[in-house]
Each structure stands twice: as C-alpha cells, then as structure tokens.
Design a protein around this motif. Structure first.
Motif, short mmCIF file in Angstrom:
data_model
loop_
_atom_site.label_atom_id
_atom_site.label_comp_id
_atom_site.label_asym_id
_atom_site.label_seq_id
_atom_site.Cartn_x
_atom_site.Cartn_y
_atom_site.Cartn_z
N TRP A 47 0.84 -1.00 -0.10
CA TRP A 47 -0.14 -0.41 0.14
C TRP A 47 0.74 1.36 0.31
O TRP A 47 1.83 1.14 0.35
CB TRP A 47 -0.92 0.28 1.30
CG TRP A 47 -1.83 -1.57 1.39
CD1 TRP A 47 -1.40 -2.23 2.14
CD2 TRP A 47 -2.85 -1.52 0.30
NE1 TRP A 47 -2.14 -3.01 1.35
CE2 TRP A 47 -3.24 -2.98 0.97
CE3 TRP A 47 -3.84 -1.07 -0.81
CZ2 TRP A 47 -4.34 -3.82 0.23
CZ3 TRP A 47 -4.45 -2.22 -1.48
CH2 TRP A 47 -4.46 -3.37 -0.80
N VAL A 48 0.75 2.62 -1.02
CA VAL A 48 0.90 3.73 -1.36
C VAL A 48 1.08 4.70 -0.63
O VAL A 48 1.58 5.86 -0.81
CB VAL A 48 2.38 3.83 -2.64
CG1 VAL A 48 3.25 2.42 -2.80
CG2 VAL A 48 0.89 3.70 -3.77
N GLN A 49 -0.11 4.54 -0.06
CA GLN A 49 -1.41 5.50 -0.06
C GLN A 49 -1.89 5.44 1.00
O GLN A 49 -3.12 4.43 0.84
CB GLN A 49 -1.65 6.45 -1.18
CG GLN A 49 -2.27 7.93 -0.45
CD GLN A 49 -2.90 8.93 -2.09
OE1 GLN A 49 -1.72 8.54 -3.04
NE2 GLN A 49 -4.03 9.10 -2.40
N THR A 50 -2.51 5.28 1.70
CA THR A 50 -3.85 5.98 2.80
C THR A 50 -4.96 7.59 2.92
O THR A 50 -4.03 8.68 3.24
CB THR A 50 -3.66 4.97 4.39
OG1 THR A 50 -3.13 6.99 4.48
CG2 THR A 50 -2.69 3.90 4.20
N ASN A 51 -5.94 7.07 3.08
CA ASN A 51 -6.91 8.48 3.12
C ASN A 51 -7.98 8.16 4.52
O ASN A 51 -8.39 6.54 3.68
CB ASN A 51 -7.84 8.24 1.64
CG ASN A 51 -5.90 8.48 0.45
OD1 ASN A 51 -5.22 9.56 0.76
ND2 ASN A 51 -6.72 8.04 -0.55
N LEU A 52 -8.49 8.75 4.44
CA LEU A 52 -9.39 8.85 6.01
C LEU A 52 -10.93 9.50 4.93
O LEU A 52 -10.40 10.69 4.67
CB LEU A 52 -9.46 8.88 7.07
CG LEU A 52 -10.28 9.69 8.27
CD1 LEU A 52 -9.76 7.95 8.34
CD2 LEU A 52 -9.37 9.87 9.07
N SER A 53 -11.46 9.10 5.00
CA SER A 53 -12.98 10.18 4.57
C SER A 53 -13.93 10.53 5.68
O SER A 53 -14.16 9.03 6.08
CB SER A 53 -13.80 9.02 3.39
OG SER A 53 -15.16 9.05 2.86
N ARG A 54 -14.55 11.09 5.90
CA ARG A 54 -15.85 11.01 6.60
C ARG A 54 -16.77 11.74 6.29
O ARG A 54 -17.06 12.60 5.30
CB ARG A 54 -15.17 12.58 7.83
CG ARG A 54 -14.29 11.38 8.38
CD ARG A 54 -13.77 12.54 9.54
NE ARG A 54 -12.83 11.59 10.61
CZ ARG A 54 -12.00 12.32 11.57
NH1 ARG A 54 -11.90 13.24 11.25
NH2 ARG A 54 -11.36 10.99 12.13
#
Length: 184
Positions: A47-54
């Motif tokens: 995994w090269v990128q992580t994101n958080l969605s609210r």
C-alpha cells in the motif's frame, strides 16, 4: 487471534474481509491487515497511500470512482464508524461480469473491510450519520487519471437503499457506462 473471515464477492477479485476482534473488559482489539493473511488469499499487500473519508449525513452518495491505467489501483477499505452500503461496478472489458454491480453493507462496529481489485468503480451510500472510512491504495492518486461512472446509470441500475440526500457536483456529472465503454 483468529484469522479474519474472507468471503469472495460476485465480482472476481473482490472480497469482504471481516476481522475477528478480541474482546475483554476494556473493549476490543482487531487486526485490520496482515501481510500473511492477505498474501495467502491472493491479495495485494503493498500500500503506497492511505486516506480517511468522513461523511456527515445519512443518505449521502460518494462515487462511482476509479483510476485509469497506469495509475489503476487496488483498494482496501475499512469502515471505522457508522454504516455504509458499498457498491462495486466491474469495468474490466474482458470480464464475464463487465457492467455488473454488487453491493454490501459495511459496519464500523465490526470493522468491515472490502478488498477492491483494479478495474472496478467504487462508491457508497451512508446508512448512518457520521461515517468514517479508511482507504489503503496500491497506487498514488493521479488527478489526470481519475475517472468515474454515473451513480444513476440506467444500464447498470444500482439500487441505492435510501433516498439520496447529498452528492458532489463532480459525481452528479459522471458519464454512463455506454460512454465509458468507448474509452475502455
């Protein structure tokens, strides 16, 4: 700690991954990912990128998004709080399920996780207020390669469980599958 349940979904390469939390008097602990577990199931482990969605309001739709090659990506999405109805649409031209969709409810209380292979459009509708999703991506985001499919395409005919209460301007303008087929 028990290994998670991994259930293949109707679109090849997509999986529902459900950890088994350890509970005690303090609360619980869940292993969300494990290279060995993912690798044994034939899944990506890089995994090269992580994101958080609210998302604030119940009924909101986000999607249907994907990235075009060479920045196409595998996603590992975990619902951390609230509930969503998560939808995948197969956009792989050589797939026997091309143009078909599948939907699954993900619950933050269970840390429900979805493994999404490249070539699928992804979106969701919030079934509760205050939803938080965590994404891991196998490729970095490329604005020049972002794409999407209309959430209301009559050919795909996604059945959203709730009336839609919010949608971005961008998502409202995404093309239908018929237009995308010419570019795939």
């Amino acid at each position: 700690m028990a290994r998670p349940d991994i259930v293949e979904l109707p679109l090849a390469g997509a999986f529902h991954y459900r950890p088994h939390p350890h509970h005690d008097h303090r609360g619980s602990f869940s292993r969300l990912t494990c290279d060995e577990t993912l690798r044994d199931a034939g899944m990506n482990t890089t995994w090269v990128q992580t994101n958080l969605s609210r998302t604030k309001a119940r009924g909101t739709v986000r999607g249907m998004h994907y990235q075009k090659p060479p920045f196409d990506e595998i996603k590992l999405l975990t619902c951390l709080s609230g509930c969503v109805y998560d939808v995948l649409v197969d956009l792989r031209p050589d797939s026997p399920t091309f143009g078909q969709w599948t939907g699954i409810e993900l619950d933050g209380a269970a840390a429900d996780t979805l493994y999404i292979p490249s070539g699928l459009a992804h979106g969701f509708q919030t079934l509760s207020d205050d939803v938080t999703l965590h994404y891991s991506h196998s490729a970095a985001f490329s604005p020049d390669h972002q794409a999407g499919l209309s959430y209301r395409d009559p050919q795909v005919a996604i059945r959203w469980p709730l009336p839609i209460t919010a949608l971005s301007d961008r998502d409202a303008e995404l093309p239908n599958l018929k237009i995308l087929e010419e570019a795939l």
